[in-house]
Scaffold this motif. Structure first.
Motif, PDB file in Angstrom:
ATOM      1  N   HIS A 137       0.802  -1.224   0.000  1.00  6.78           N
ATOM      2  CA  HIS A 137       0.000   0.000   0.000  1.00  6.78           C
ATOM      3  C   HIS A 137       0.835   1.275   0.000  1.00  6.78           C
ATOM      4  N   GLY A 138       2.159   1.163  -0.053  1.00  6.90           N
ATOM      5  CA  GLY A 138       2.983   2.368  -0.094  1.00  6.90           C
ATOM      6  C   GLY A 138       4.130   2.295   0.886  1.00  6.90           C
ATOM      7  N   MET A 139       5.004   3.325   0.836  1.00  6.54           N
ATOM      8  CA  MET A 139       6.250   3.282   1.589  1.00  6.54           C
ATOM      9  C   MET A 139       6.323   4.288   2.740  1.00  6.54           C
ATOM     10  N   SER A 140       5.298   5.099   2.947  1.00 10.14           N
ATOM     11  CA  SER A 140       5.271   5.958   4.132  1.00 10.14           C
ATOM     12  C   SER A 140       4.763   5.124   5.313  1.00 10.14           C
ATOM     13  N   LEU A 141       4.911   5.622   6.530  1.00  9.86           N
ATOM     14  CA  LEU A 141       4.761   4.761   7.700  1.00  9.86           C
ATOM     15  C   LEU A 141       3.374   4.148   7.853  1.00  9.86           C
ATOM     16  N   GLY A 142       2.324   4.946   7.667  1.00 11.94           N
ATOM     17  CA  GLY A 142       0.989   4.383   7.783  1.00 11.94           C
ATOM     18  C   GLY A 142       0.735   3.320   6.737  1.00 11.94           C
ATOM     19  N   SER A 143       1.159   3.593   5.508  1.00 13.31           N
ATOM     20  CA  SER A 143       0.982   2.638   4.418  1.00 13.31           C
ATOM     21  C   SER A 143       1.821   1.386   4.628  1.00 13.31           C
ATOM     22  N   LEU A 144       3.028   1.555   5.163  1.00 14.11           N
ATOM     23  CA  LEU A 144       3.872   0.398   5.455  1.00 14.11           C
ATOM     24  C   LEU A 144       3.250  -0.496   6.522  1.00 14.11           C
ATOM     25  N   ALA A 145       2.545   0.113   7.462  1.00 11.61           N
ATOM     26  CA  ALA A 145       1.935  -0.673   8.530  1.00 11.61           C
ATOM     27  C   ALA A 145       0.913  -1.667   7.987  1.00 11.61           C
ATOM     28  N   VAL A 146       0.275  -1.324   6.867  1.00  9.72           N
ATOM     29  CA  VAL A 146      -0.709  -2.238   6.286  1.00  9.72           C
ATOM     30  C   VAL A 146      -0.150  -2.998   5.086  1.00  9.72           C
ATOM     31  N   THR A 147       1.147  -2.848   4.831  1.00 15.91           N
ATOM     32  CA  THR A 147       1.842  -3.589   3.779  1.00 15.91           C
ATOM     33  C   THR A 147       2.368  -4.899   4.341  1.00 15.91           C
ATOM     34  N   GLY A 148       2.384  -5.950   3.527  1.00 14.22           N
ATOM     35  CA  GLY A 148       2.800  -7.250   4.022  1.00 14.22           C
ATOM     36  C   GLY A 148       4.269  -7.568   3.838  1.00 14.22           C
ATOM     37  N   ASN A 149       4.891  -7.052   2.781  1.00 13.20           N
ATOM     38  CA  ASN A 149       6.254  -7.445   2.424  1.00 13.20           C
ATOM     39  C   ASN A 149       7.249  -7.143   3.539  1.00 13.20           C
ATOM     40  N   ALA A 150       7.980  -8.167   3.989  1.00 12.39           N
ATOM     41  CA  ALA A 150       8.871  -8.035   5.139  1.00 12.39           C
ATOM     42  C   ALA A 150      10.018  -7.072   4.886  1.00 12.39           C
ATOM     43  N   LYS A 155      10.225  -4.520   2.807  1.00 13.47           N
ATOM     44  CA  LYS A 155       9.769  -3.131   2.765  1.00 13.47           C
ATOM     45  C   LYS A 155       9.410  -2.633   4.156  1.00 13.47           C
ATOM     46  N   ARG A 156       8.760  -3.461   4.937  1.00 12.68           N
ATOM     47  CA  ARG A 156       8.396  -3.075   6.308  1.00 12.68           C
ATOM     48  C   ARG A 156       9.638  -2.829   7.155  1.00 12.68           C
ATOM     49  N   ALA A 157      10.682  -3.592   6.893  1.00 12.82           N
ATOM     50  CA  ALA A 157      11.906  -3.467   7.692  1.00 12.82           C
ATOM     51  C   ALA A 157      12.550  -2.098   7.530  1.00 12.82           C
ATOM     52  N   GLY A 158      12.290  -1.433   6.409  1.00  9.60           N
ATOM     53  CA  GLY A 158      12.878  -0.128   6.173  1.00  9.60           C
ATOM     54  C   GLY A 158      12.272   0.983   7.011  1.00  9.60           C
ATOM     55  N   ALA A 159      11.182   0.710   7.703  1.00  2.00           N
ATOM     56  CA  ALA A 159      10.514   1.759   8.474  1.00  2.00           C
ATOM     57  C   ALA A 159      11.379   2.271   9.619  1.00  2.00           C
ATOM     58  N   GLY A 160      12.106   1.377  10.268  1.00  2.00           N
ATOM     59  CA  GLY A 160      12.970   1.786  11.365  1.00  2.00           C
ATOM     60  C   GLY A 160      12.264   1.971  12.693  1.00  2.00           C
ATOM     61  N   VAL A 161      10.936   1.834  12.695  1.00  2.00           N
ATOM     62  CA  VAL A 161      10.140   1.956  13.920  1.00  2.00           C
ATOM     63  C   VAL A 161       9.074   0.865  13.898  1.00  2.00           C
ATOM     64  N   PRO A 162       8.476   0.533  15.049  1.00  2.00           N
ATOM     65  CA  PRO A 162       7.400  -0.454  15.059  1.00  2.00           C
ATOM     66  C   PRO A 162       6.223   0.014  14.211  1.00  2.00           C
ATOM     67  N   LEU A 163       5.615  -0.931  13.508  1.00  2.00           N
ATOM     68  CA  LEU A 163       4.456  -0.636  12.673  1.00  2.00           C
ATOM     69  C   LEU A 163       3.260  -1.373  13.256  1.00  2.00           C
ATOM     70  N   GLY A 164       2.407  -0.656  13.945  1.00  2.00           N
ATOM     71  CA  GLY A 164       1.330  -1.305  14.671  1.00  2.00           C
ATOM     72  C   GLY A 164      -0.059  -0.911  14.204  1.00  2.00           C
ATOM     73  N   HIS A 165      -1.027  -1.218  15.073  1.00  2.00           N
ATOM     74  CA  HIS A 165      -2.442  -0.914  14.834  1.00  2.00           C
ATOM     75  C   HIS A 165      -2.962  -1.590  13.572  1.00  2.00           C
ATOM     76  N   THR A 166      -2.388  -2.769  13.261  1.00  2.00           N
ATOM     77  CA  THR A 166      -2.810  -3.537  12.093  1.00  2.00           C
ATOM     78  C   THR A 166      -3.021  -4.986  12.492  1.00  2.00           C
ATOM     79  N   TRP A 167      -4.088  -5.570  11.964  1.00  2.85           N
ATOM     80  CA  TRP A 167      -4.327  -6.999  12.143  1.00  2.85           C
ATOM     81  C   TRP A 167      -4.322  -7.634  10.762  1.00  2.85           C
TER      82      TRP A 167
END
Length: 416
Positions: A136-149, A151-163
């Motif tokens: 869903h994108g590479m900014s933090l909110g979009s990364l939180a709902v993205t599945g690819n490991a 890409k998510r690893a590039g966030a540098g912070v926890p990505l939460g509030h997603t199930w």
């Protein structure tokens, strides 16, 4: 100093296609050495109508030559008014969609961020349900709902509030994510609070060209409606006719609460994004969500021209559906011929993927295609899928040529 030495290591496509592109027209890119490349990449779906379409180019040049406003934030301009009029008349009204139009910023991830933020504001809830394989994108909110490991690893912070739920067909279809969600919401001891929204791609592009079935999408919409959860469809890559209809969700007969659009929306590759939502969800306060480049007037101009040129009738939609059947047939033949190496072919409209059993083979096939003058990218959790996104406006001969070149690339890579 060499120009390429100045660019960050984050660059990607230039590594796969190590040439300098100089000009483009229709379905072909020409490099600085004069070689033509048939483009089955189409700006990752941002060029559904090809490169420099003459009608869109003329509209843009006329606008610039009369000193039309280029930057305006969200001020009223003639270009914005024209686009909104065309969009309402040619897209929303024929589909009886009562949507407000928000310009959140120029890219797809801007649209997704606005959608997530609005869903949370409307419901007062925080959790968003997303799916395996989603992008869903590479900014933090979009990364939180993205599945690819990776890409998510590039966030540098926890990505939460997603199930996270299994997407349609995940694990061979043995696990039903929708039944799991419904059952957990029905059980007051499940530990799952009612989410604000569910976000979904009807065809996962970066996830490996995974189409969800129309019945699955209809069941998801029904579940969301029954449980009071907002349904967000991310149509950034698969909208604007990529799968046939203007919106990819039309095949399922559903009406999402919120829709994200970008990529081919401008028709010309110019940055532009929209977030659409039901009128009653428009609870924003003035300026509560904004962005400096949300008023890209040249993009409004080409987008309005594209709507007039391609969406005055159903011709493009029908043509894309017919061509989808051709791709299904041709790729099916490839998959059968090289069954030891190809695990599946799948897609809808003019978005298709050829999945390989050994992931590195897909990259080698894409490289072999490039050597033959065909641009294709890879996608999937392990980049195991060769992904095909030709312009919707490509000629029948160009589509046949591209499929022939892909067949040659597969044969040269896996033998036989």
């Amino acid at each position: 100093m060499n120009a390429s030495s100045l660019e960050s290591e984050v660059r990607s496509y230039s590594r796969n296609w190590p040439v300098v592109f100089d000009r483009a027209r229709g379905s072909r890119l020409h490099d600085r050495d004069g070689r033509a490349h048939l483009d089955f990449f189409a700006g990752a779906g941002a060029l559904n109508y090809g490169h420099n379409h003459p009608v869109l180019k003329r509209a843009l040049l006329d606008y610039l030559e009369r000193d039309g406003v280029t930057h305006s934030l969200d001020m009223l301009t003639a270009a914005k008014e024209d686009f909104l009029t065309e969009f309402g008349a040619r897209v929303l009204a024929p589909r009886r969609l009562d949507y407000r139009v928000q310009f959140p910023g120029p890219t797809g991830t801007n649209s997704v961020e606005a959608a997530l933020k609005l869903a949370r504001k409307v419901t007062g809830r925080q959790t968003v349900v997303a799916f395996t394989g989603a992008f869903h994108g590479m900014s933090l909110g979009s990364l939180a709902v993205t599945g690819n490991a990776s890409k998510r690893a590039g966030a540098g912070v926890p990505l939460g509030h997603t199930w996270r739920l299994p997407y349609d067909g995940f694990a061979g279809g043995q696990v039903s994510g929708l039944k799991l969600l419904d059952s957990m919401l029905a059980d007051r001891s499940s530990g799952l609070d009612l989410p604000a929204a569910v976000i979904v791609e009807t065809v996962q592009g970066e996830g490996g060209v995974n189409p969800a079935g129309p019945a699955w999408l209809a069941d998801l919409a029904e579940l969301c409606d029954r449980r009071g959860i907002l349904l967000v469809v991310d149509d950034v890559q698969m909208g604007c006719g990529r799968t046939g209809p203007f919106f990819s969700f039309e095949v399922a007969g559903i009406t999402p609460d919120i829709v994200c659009l970008s990529k081919s929306l401008s028709g010309y590759g110019l940055p532009m994004a929209l977030t659409l939502f039901r009128t009653e969800l428009d609870v924003w306060q003035p300026g509560e969500h904004n962005g400096t480049f949300r008023g890209n007037n040249p993009a409004f101009v080409t987008a309005a021209a594209a709507l007039r040129e391609f969406w005055a009738d159903s011709a493009l939609e029908k043509q894309t559906e017919v061509r989808g059947a051709l791709f299904d047939e041709r790729l099916g033949e490839l998959a059968e011929r090289y069954a030891a190496h190809v695990s599946a072919h799948r897609g809808r409209g003019l978005a298709w993927g050829l999945a390989f059993r050994d992931a590195p083979v897909a990259r080698r096939v894409a490289d072999a295609a490039f050597a033959r003058g065909l641009l294709v990218e890879t996608s999937g959790s392990e980049d195991e899928v060769v992904k095909l996104l030709p312009p919707l406006t490509a000629g029948d001969d160009e589509l046949a040529e591209g499929l022939d070149l892909l067949g040659e690339a597969v044969a040269a890579t896996v033998g036989g």
